[in-house]
Design an enzyme around this catalytic site. Sequence first.
Site, PDB file in Angstrom:
ATOM      1  N   SER A 142     -26.799   9.138 -62.394  1.00 29.25           N
ATOM      2  CA  SER A 142     -27.656  10.042 -62.434  1.00 29.25           C
ATOM      3  C   SER A 142     -28.231  10.748 -61.165  1.00 29.25           C
ATOM      4  O   SER A 142     -27.226  10.602 -60.531  1.00 29.25           O
ATOM      5  CB  SER A 142     -28.828   9.256 -63.448  1.00 29.25           C
ATOM      6  OG  SER A 142     -29.777  10.559 -63.777  1.00 29.25           O
ATOM      7  N   TYR A 156     -29.537  21.624 -62.553  1.00 24.37           N
ATOM      8  CA  TYR A 156     -29.039  20.272 -62.278  1.00 24.37           C
ATOM      9  C   TYR A 156     -29.845  19.099 -62.905  1.00 24.37           C
ATOM     10  O   TYR A 156     -29.373  18.223 -63.511  1.00 24.37           O
ATOM     11  CB  TYR A 156     -28.834  20.217 -60.526  1.00 24.37           C
ATOM     12  CG  TYR A 156     -28.339  18.747 -60.332  1.00 24.37           C
ATOM     13  CD1 TYR A 156     -27.072  18.550 -60.232  1.00 24.37           C
ATOM     14  CD2 TYR A 156     -29.266  17.848 -59.560  1.00 24.37           C
ATOM     15  CE1 TYR A 156     -26.674  17.103 -59.872  1.00 24.37           C
ATOM     16  CE2 TYR A 156     -28.838  16.764 -59.140  1.00 24.37           C
ATOM     17  CZ  TYR A 156     -27.504  16.168 -59.350  1.00 24.37           C
ATOM     18  OH  TYR A 156     -27.055  15.025 -58.884  1.00 24.37           O
ATOM     19  N   LYS A 160     -29.052  16.163 -65.609  1.00 24.31           N
ATOM     20  CA  LYS A 160     -29.076  14.674 -65.457  1.00 24.31           C
ATOM     21  C   LYS A 160     -30.367  14.266 -66.568  1.00 24.31           C
ATOM     22  O   LYS A 160     -30.147  13.004 -67.023  1.00 24.31           O
ATOM     23  CB  LYS A 160     -29.769  14.539 -64.345  1.00 24.31           C
ATOM     24  CG  LYS A 160     -28.667  14.519 -63.396  1.00 24.31           C
ATOM     25  CD  LYS A 160     -27.324  13.881 -63.266  1.00 24.31           C
ATOM     26  CE  LYS A 160     -26.450  13.872 -62.107  1.00 24.31           C
ATOM     27  NZ  LYS A 160     -25.112  13.109 -62.531  1.00 24.31           N
ATOM     28  N   THR A 191     -22.038  12.812 -49.481  1.00 22.15           N
ATOM     29  CA  THR A 191     -21.026  12.595 -50.530  1.00 22.15           C
ATOM     30  C   THR A 191     -20.296  13.603 -50.843  1.00 22.15           C
ATOM     31  O   THR A 191     -19.230  13.964 -51.200  1.00 22.15           O
ATOM     32  CB  THR A 191     -21.701  12.450 -51.885  1.00 22.15           C
ATOM     33  OG1 THR A 191     -22.460  13.507 -52.434  1.00 22.15           O
ATOM     34  CG2 THR A 191     -22.653  11.188 -52.082  1.00 22.15           C
TER      35      THR A 191
END
Length: 287
Positions: A142, A156, A160, A191
């Site tokens: 999550s 977003y 989640k 990331t």
Amino acid sequence: MRTPTTAGPGRVWFITGAGRGLGRAFARAALETGDRVVAATRTVAPLGDLAAAYEDRLLVLPLDVTDRAAVFAAVARATERFGRLDVVVNNAGVLSMGMVEEFTEAEARAQMETNFFGALWVGQAVLPCLRAQGSGHIVQISSIGALGGFPTTGLYSASKFALEGMSEALAMEAAQFGVKLTIVEPGGYWTGLYAGMTTATPLPDYAPLRAELEKQWAEGSVDSDPRLAAAAVLKLVGSDDPPLRLLLGGTAYDLAFDVSRRRMETWARWEEVSRAAEHAIPAPPDL
């Protein structure tokens, strides 16, 4: 807590979004412990080095998790290759930024397709295997964004929040079959999520708020090395009694407590109104 083995066949992992960031870190960490990994990703080229180093224990599959049929086919290939699944990591995700009013229908739906529906399809695809085994651990990646809604990340966060609501129910449904589920809520990690994000067309009315947010963001990054998250997930799946939720990072940890305290304070202030809104009565005759 059980320590992952470095010998023998090891566990079998199925990881989505494994081509970069957290997903790649999870795959590498699992392989380094001696486990076997099915790395599912939209783009397989970035996994070339891992495929060469761990050819016998790594299966790389191209996969768009928004394609339900493709997800089921990928899981079938995974179980055909390795015979079982032990750890399923729903990591694939995308980020679309913008004020809620600014999103088009297509942009809003695209956010949900990957972050919510993609994880839903994977869960549905792996459960027959996990139920038959009577074991397994589903790890839902999550976000700190699920702790609350914030300007420009509303859609977003919505994706989640939806993931977490579904996952809480799934955890209870799967527990009777010996299947565990943990919702992991990471803070910031390097990331590539931001590099691949999309942005809604900005409305000028929100320019002052956007400028204020940019000032706050300019104060510095607190993003961390994905390997730290991978180490935490290894400890998580090695536990005999994993939690339903795991926060990753001090930022997420502090925010979770702050948000929870503020919610509880608000609920307490409005307790009288809340309780007065409920009083059981017999079913009205006209219903």
